[in-house]
Design an enzyme around this catalytic site. Sequence first.
Site, mmCIF file in Angstrom:
data_model
loop_
_atom_site.group_PDB
_atom_site.id
_atom_site.type_symbol
_atom_site.label_atom_id
_atom_site.label_comp_id
_atom_site.label_asym_id
_atom_site.label_seq_id
_atom_site.Cartn_x
_atom_site.Cartn_y
_atom_site.Cartn_z
ATOM 1 N N ARG A 1 -2.456 -8.243 0.280
ATOM 2 C CA ARG A 1 -3.485 -7.210 0.200
ATOM 3 C C ARG A 1 -4.681 -7.556 -0.682
ATOM 4 O O ARG A 1 -5.770 -7.038 -0.445
ATOM 5 C CB ARG A 1 -2.861 -5.904 -0.301
ATOM 6 C CG ARG A 1 -1.877 -5.310 0.697
ATOM 7 C CD ARG A 1 -1.463 -3.914 0.268
ATOM 8 N NE ARG A 1 -0.610 -3.278 1.260
ATOM 9 C CZ ARG A 1 -0.232 -2.007 1.191
ATOM 10 N NH1 ARG A 1 -0.624 -1.254 0.173
ATOM 11 N NH2 ARG A 1 0.530 -1.504 2.127
ATOM 12 N N ASP B 1 0.109 10.801 -8.062
ATOM 13 C CA ASP B 1 -1.121 11.547 -7.762
ATOM 14 C C ASP B 1 -0.893 13.054 -7.847
ATOM 15 O O ASP B 1 -1.781 13.811 -8.273
ATOM 16 C CB ASP B 1 -1.719 11.126 -6.404
ATOM 17 C CG ASP B 1 -0.729 11.169 -5.251
ATOM 18 O OD1 ASP B 1 0.474 11.426 -5.481
ATOM 19 O OD2 ASP B 1 -1.164 10.936 -4.105
HETATM 20 N N1 UDP Z 1 3.052 0.218 -4.690
HETATM 21 C C1 UDP Z 1 3.597 -0.058 -5.918
HETATM 22 N N2 UDP Z 1 4.925 -0.378 -5.990
HETATM 23 C C2 UDP Z 1 5.704 -0.434 -4.874
HETATM 24 C C3 UDP Z 1 5.135 -0.152 -3.616
HETATM 25 C C4 UDP Z 1 3.811 0.191 -3.555
HETATM 26 O O1 UDP Z 1 2.897 -0.032 -6.930
HETATM 27 O O2 UDP Z 1 6.884 -0.728 -5.004
HETATM 28 C C5 UDP Z 1 1.630 0.569 -4.608
HETATM 29 C C6 UDP Z 1 0.872 -0.216 -3.547
HETATM 30 O O3 UDP Z 1 0.418 -1.431 -4.071
HETATM 31 C C7 UDP Z 1 -0.231 0.731 -3.171
HETATM 32 C C8 UDP Z 1 0.418 2.102 -3.345
HETATM 33 O O4 UDP Z 1 1.519 1.916 -4.224
HETATM 34 O O5 UDP Z 1 -1.343 0.627 -4.050
HETATM 35 C C9 UDP Z 1 0.873 2.696 -2.038
HETATM 36 O O6 UDP Z 1 1.741 1.815 -1.401
HETATM 37 P P1 UDP Z 1 1.792 1.640 0.189
HETATM 38 O O7 UDP Z 1 0.386 1.481 0.713
HETATM 39 O O8 UDP Z 1 2.748 0.532 0.498
HETATM 40 O O9 UDP Z 1 2.463 2.981 0.684
HETATM 41 P P2 UDP Z 1 1.857 4.399 1.143
HETATM 42 O O10 UDP Z 1 2.349 5.369 0.113
HETATM 43 O O11 UDP Z 1 0.369 4.294 1.169
HETATM 44 O O12 UDP Z 1 2.443 4.616 2.481
HETATM 45 MN MN MN Z 2 -0.983 2.768 1.564
#
Ligand code: UDP
Ligand code: MN
Length: 274
Positions: free
Chosen positions: A29, A189
């Site tokens: 990413r 959040d």
């Molecule tokens: N993230 C993290 N630890 C984890 C998985 C995800 O810090 O074990 C972060 C990731 O880098 C991103 C955010 O959390 O900035 C959201 O992750 P992702 O896009 O995979 O999942 P979403 O919640 O958007 O579906």
């Molecule tokens: Mn995401």
Amino acid sequence: ATAPATAPPAALDHLFLSVKTTRSYHKWRLPVLLQTWFQLARNQTWFFTDSVDVEFQEKTNGHMVNTNCSSSHNRKALCCKMSVEFDMFLESGKKWFCHVDDDNYVNVPRLLKLLGQFNPQEDWYLGKPSIRSPLEIILRDNPKRKVSFWFATGGAGFCLSRALALKMMPVASVGKFISIGEKIRLPDDVTMGFIIEHLLRKPLTVIDQFHSHLEPMKFLHQDTFHDQITFSYSRYSKDEMNVVKIDGFDKRIDPTRFLSLHCFLFPNSNFCSR
Ligand code: UDP
Ligand code: MN
């Protein structure tokens, strides 16, 4: 006269921009971010992760922060990162704290223009909810009373003014953010929204130009791209992506469409063939 392509550097100086990431995502990413919008805010942007990564430490000019938080996607780990981001913002002395995920594209000049419309000495929580009505929760210590509040979706990006962050300090700084997350048992959040809207009684100001991948990106029109502040992407299925609809680089080179978007917004960037 046309608007300047980049905002005055003075505005940039007031910004602390944090990107949440994790060890296993660096390689997938971060490169596209580093190639595109990061170039417009190199000194202001910090990547909050959960490991030491020599390669990306060099690529970001020393802007990777190892939070020492766990590298799992659980509430505690995510609140832990947010707490470190928040504390580092407080220490930075900057006027604005903005947070995004590592699958966000930030239209840097447009973000600065937004922040220019608000006074950082007043309390501002800027972002975009992704639910239609305020979240309603019941706290364990008072099961009879419903608590309702709005929160800005972290994956769309949000910003806090310094004045607001200072008011949050007694409840949210030096790790207290994690305890609140644990208490309400909700993601980072949401915890942010709980602290600001419920504990401090300061309202979220909705900014429609922030976008998470909970929205279909294809609904954004190209003629409005200059006015959007954040974009995102995600995968719907094996062969379908939720991405901004834009011509440009081949999908194999630019699966997220961020390279194409960047060249649309900033055609003079070095990798854009112009
Ligand atoms: N993230 C993290 N630890 C984890 C998985 C995800 O810090 O074990 C972060 C990731 O880098 C991103 C955010 O959390 O900035 C959201 O992750 P992702 O896009 O995979 O999942 P979403 O919640 O958007 O579906
Ligand atoms: Mn995401």
